[in-house]
Design a protein around this motif. Structure first.
Motif, PDB file in Angstrom:
ATOM      1  N   SER A 191       0.820  -1.214   0.000  1.00 46.81           N
ATOM      2  CA  SER A 191       0.000   0.000   0.000  1.00 46.81           C
ATOM      3  C   SER A 191       0.849   1.258   0.000  1.00 46.81           C
ATOM      4  N   ASP A 192       2.145   1.100  -0.272  1.00 44.22           N
ATOM      5  CA  ASP A 192       3.087   2.217  -0.348  1.00 44.22           C
ATOM      6  C   ASP A 192       3.285   2.902   1.002  1.00 44.22           C
ATOM      7  N   ARG A 193       3.090   2.142   2.088  1.00 44.22           N
ATOM      8  CA  ARG A 193       3.374   2.651   3.426  1.00 44.22           C
ATOM      9  C   ARG A 193       4.721   2.108   3.874  1.00 44.22           C
ATOM     10  N   GLU A 194       5.463   2.935   4.597  1.00 44.21           N
ATOM     11  CA  GLU A 194       6.772   2.491   5.047  1.00 44.21           C
ATOM     12  C   GLU A 194       6.645   1.340   6.041  1.00 44.21           C
ATOM     13  N   ASN A 195       7.490   0.323   5.861  1.00 42.58           N
ATOM     14  CA  ASN A 195       7.569  -0.767   6.821  1.00 42.58           C
ATOM     15  C   ASN A 195       8.351  -0.334   8.050  1.00 42.58           C
ATOM     16  N   ILE A 196       8.161  -1.070   9.141  1.00 41.33           N
ATOM     17  CA  ILE A 196       9.028  -0.924  10.307  1.00 41.33           C
ATOM     18  C   ILE A 196       9.933  -2.144  10.324  1.00 41.33           C
ATOM     19  N   GLU A 197      11.193  -1.964   9.929  1.00 39.02           N
ATOM     20  CA  GLU A 197      12.119  -3.079   9.924  1.00 39.02           C
ATOM     21  C   GLU A 197      12.612  -3.337  11.348  1.00 39.02           C
ATOM     22  N   LEU A 198      12.894  -4.594  11.639  1.00 35.68           N
ATOM     23  CA  LEU A 198      13.382  -4.986  12.956  1.00 35.68           C
ATOM     24  C   LEU A 198      14.847  -5.383  12.862  1.00 35.68           C
ATOM     25  N   VAL A 199      15.667  -4.730  13.656  1.00 33.56           N
ATOM     26  CA  VAL A 199      17.086  -5.079  13.752  1.00 33.56           C
ATOM     27  C   VAL A 199      17.287  -5.774  15.097  1.00 33.56           C
ATOM     28  N   ASP A 200      17.343  -7.106  15.080  1.00 34.85           N
ATOM     29  CA  ASP A 200      17.565  -7.829  16.332  1.00 34.85           C
ATOM     30  C   ASP A 200      19.064  -7.980  16.576  1.00 34.85           C
ATOM     31  N   THR A 201      19.425  -8.573  17.706  1.00 37.01           N
ATOM     32  CA  THR A 201      20.838  -8.652  18.060  1.00 37.01           C
ATOM     33  C   THR A 201      21.627  -9.491  17.055  1.00 37.01           C
ATOM     34  N   LYS A 202      20.971 -10.481  16.458  1.00 36.37           N
ATOM     35  CA  LYS A 202      21.667 -11.311  15.465  1.00 36.37           C
ATOM     36  C   LYS A 202      21.970 -10.523  14.200  1.00 36.37           C
ATOM     37  N   ALA A 203      21.152  -9.522  13.899  1.00 40.00           N
ATOM     38  CA  ALA A 203      21.337  -8.742  12.668  1.00 40.00           C
ATOM     39  C   ALA A 203      22.192  -7.499  12.880  1.00 40.00           C
ATOM     40  N   GLU A 204      22.590  -7.234  14.128  1.00 38.53           N
ATOM     41  CA  GLU A 204      23.248  -5.958  14.418  1.00 38.53           C
ATOM     42  C   GLU A 204      24.550  -5.782  13.636  1.00 38.53           C
ATOM     43  N   PHE A 208       3.145  -1.675  14.123  1.00 36.10           N
ATOM     44  CA  PHE A 208       2.858  -0.933  15.344  1.00 36.10           C
ATOM     45  C   PHE A 208       1.749   0.051  15.022  1.00 36.10           C
ATOM     46  N   PRO A 209       0.647   0.046  15.779  1.00 32.31           N
ATOM     47  CA  PRO A 209      -0.510   0.878  15.414  1.00 32.31           C
ATOM     48  C   PRO A 209      -0.323   2.352  15.742  1.00 32.31           C
ATOM     49  N   ASN A 210      -1.043   3.182  14.989  1.00 35.85           N
ATOM     50  CA  ASN A 210      -1.192   4.617  15.291  1.00 35.85           C
ATOM     51  C   ASN A 210       0.137   5.373  15.380  1.00 35.85           C
ATOM     52  N   LEU A 211       1.028   5.087  14.456  1.00 33.46           N
ATOM     53  CA  LEU A 211       2.289   5.817  14.438  1.00 33.46           C
ATOM     54  C   LEU A 211       2.092   7.186  13.791  1.00 33.46           C
ATOM     55  N   PRO A 212       2.751   8.221  14.311  1.00 34.85           N
ATOM     56  CA  PRO A 212       2.694   9.525  13.644  1.00 34.85           C
ATOM     57  C   PRO A 212       3.551   9.511  12.387  1.00 34.85           C
ATOM     58  N   ALA A 213       3.609  10.642  11.698  1.00 38.38           N
ATOM     59  CA  ALA A 213       4.419  10.724  10.488  1.00 38.38           C
ATOM     60  C   ALA A 213       5.888  10.520  10.822  1.00 38.38           C
ATOM     61  N   GLY A 214       6.610   9.919   9.899  1.00 41.78           N
ATOM     62  CA  GLY A 214       8.033   9.703  10.097  1.00 41.78           C
ATOM     63  C   GLY A 214       8.453   8.319   9.661  1.00 41.78           C
ATOM     64  N   THR A 215       9.746   8.070   9.709  1.00 43.15           N
ATOM     65  CA  THR A 215      10.306   6.770   9.386  1.00 43.15           C
ATOM     66  C   THR A 215      10.696   6.075  10.681  1.00 43.15           C
ATOM     67  N   PHE A 216      10.196   4.844  10.877  1.00 45.93           N
ATOM     68  CA  PHE A 216      10.393   4.135  12.132  1.00 45.93           C
ATOM     69  C   PHE A 216      11.154   2.824  11.901  1.00 45.93           C
ATOM     70  N   ARG A 217      11.883   2.418  12.930  1.00 48.07           N
ATOM     71  CA  ARG A 217      12.600   1.140  12.890  1.00 48.07           C
ATOM     72  C   ARG A 217      12.610   0.561  14.292  1.00 48.07           C
ATOM     73  N   GLY A 218      12.608  -0.743  14.378  1.00 47.26           N
ATOM     74  CA  GLY A 218      12.662  -1.411  15.675  1.00 47.26           C
ATOM     75  C   GLY A 218      14.059  -1.964  15.925  1.00 47.26           C
ATOM     76  N   PHE A 219      14.571  -1.756  17.144  1.00 47.27           N
ATOM     77  CA  PHE A 219      15.898  -2.245  17.518  1.00 47.27           C
ATOM     78  C   PHE A 219      15.794  -3.058  18.804  1.00 47.27           C
TER      79      PHE A 219
END
Length: 252
Positions: A88-101, A122-133
């Motif tokens: 849907s052309d929405r930015e994904n939230i990529e996850l960087v776990d300890t194995k991928a660091e 993750f629901p209801n995120l405001p505008a911006g680029t997000f990533r999980g660590f």
């Protein structure tokens, strides 16, 4: 690029090999050979495939179409940021776990690497680029090791807020989660652990590759138990210091 593009377009549109083969009046094995790069379609088949997927023949042959799902964010202060988007052309939230660091430190600017990272929602995120660590170690207790910090990308050093927590990415320190103080005259960040057993240290602005501001986190342990563990550690540290002082007095 024909083999890679055919497989990509088919999977993107959730079409089986058999369905596409039937639509093209081909044996499924022939389509499989196209996707494996063993044989190539003739010009008339290329035209039919391009019309089916609504892409240009030249693009089907020469462009890596999977890169259409990748974007690059450029900014003033930091290096190029690679991101990926969903159907849907929405930015994904990529996850960087300890194995991928370790891999992330070498390839965070590579769109193909970012595309292959696991995704979280993750629901209801405001505008911006997000990533999980995923954070490791105990320098930010009471936040437990293994917690996932959802962070928003910081585009400019001028946007860094005093005493807020950030994921800081640099070649010298790797990937760390710290509370930050900004020393603009010296062009440094002071990185502070919430666990007082760890001393603050500085990082020059020019060493910083990425900054991600804390937005939320996912924890997988009991908060009361975590707090108790922190108190126990502090008591043990106090006891060790008292013992050391007692020994010094006795030796003198």
């Amino acid at each position: 690029m024909i083999d890679k593009n055919l497989k990509y377009l088919r999977q993107k549109n959730k079409i089986s090999q058999q369905h596409l083969a039937d639509a093209m009046d081909l044996p499924r094995t022939t389509l499989g050979d196209y996707e494996r790069g063993k044989t190539e379609p003739n010009i008339s088949m290329l035209i039919r495939l391009s019309e089916f997927f609504d892409v240009k023949v030249d693009d089907l042959i020469s462009r890596n179409l999977s890169h259409d799902d990748l974007e690059i964010v450029r900014n003033k202060d930091f290096r190029v940021l690679a991101i990926s988007v969903d159907s849907s052309d929405r930015e994904n939230i990529e996850l960087v776990d300890t194995k991928a660091e370790a891999g992330y430190l070498d390839a965070y600017h590579n769109p193909e690497y970012i595309r292959d990272l696991p995704k979280i929602h993750f629901p209801n995120l405001p505008a911006g680029t997000f990533r999980g660590f995923e954070i490791r170690g105990d320098s930010m207790l009471p936040m437990e090791p293994g917690s996932i910090v959802i962070s928003r990308y910081v585009e400019r050093l001028d946007d860094v807020k005093h005493e807020k927590t950030y994921i800081v990415v640099s070649k010298s320190e790797g990937l760390v989660y710290k509370r930050v103080r900004v020393d603009r005259p010296q062009k440094k960040l002071i990185l502070i652990s919430d666990n007082e057993l760890y001393l603050p240290y500085t990082l020059d602005f020019e060493e910083i590759d990425e900054l991600w501001e804390y937005f939320a986190h996912l924890s997988f342990s009991d908060a009361k138990r975590s707090s108790s563990s922190l108190i126990e550690e502090k008591l043990n540290d106090i006891q060790l210091k008292v013992t050391a002082l007692t020994n010094e007095v006795l030796d003198s």
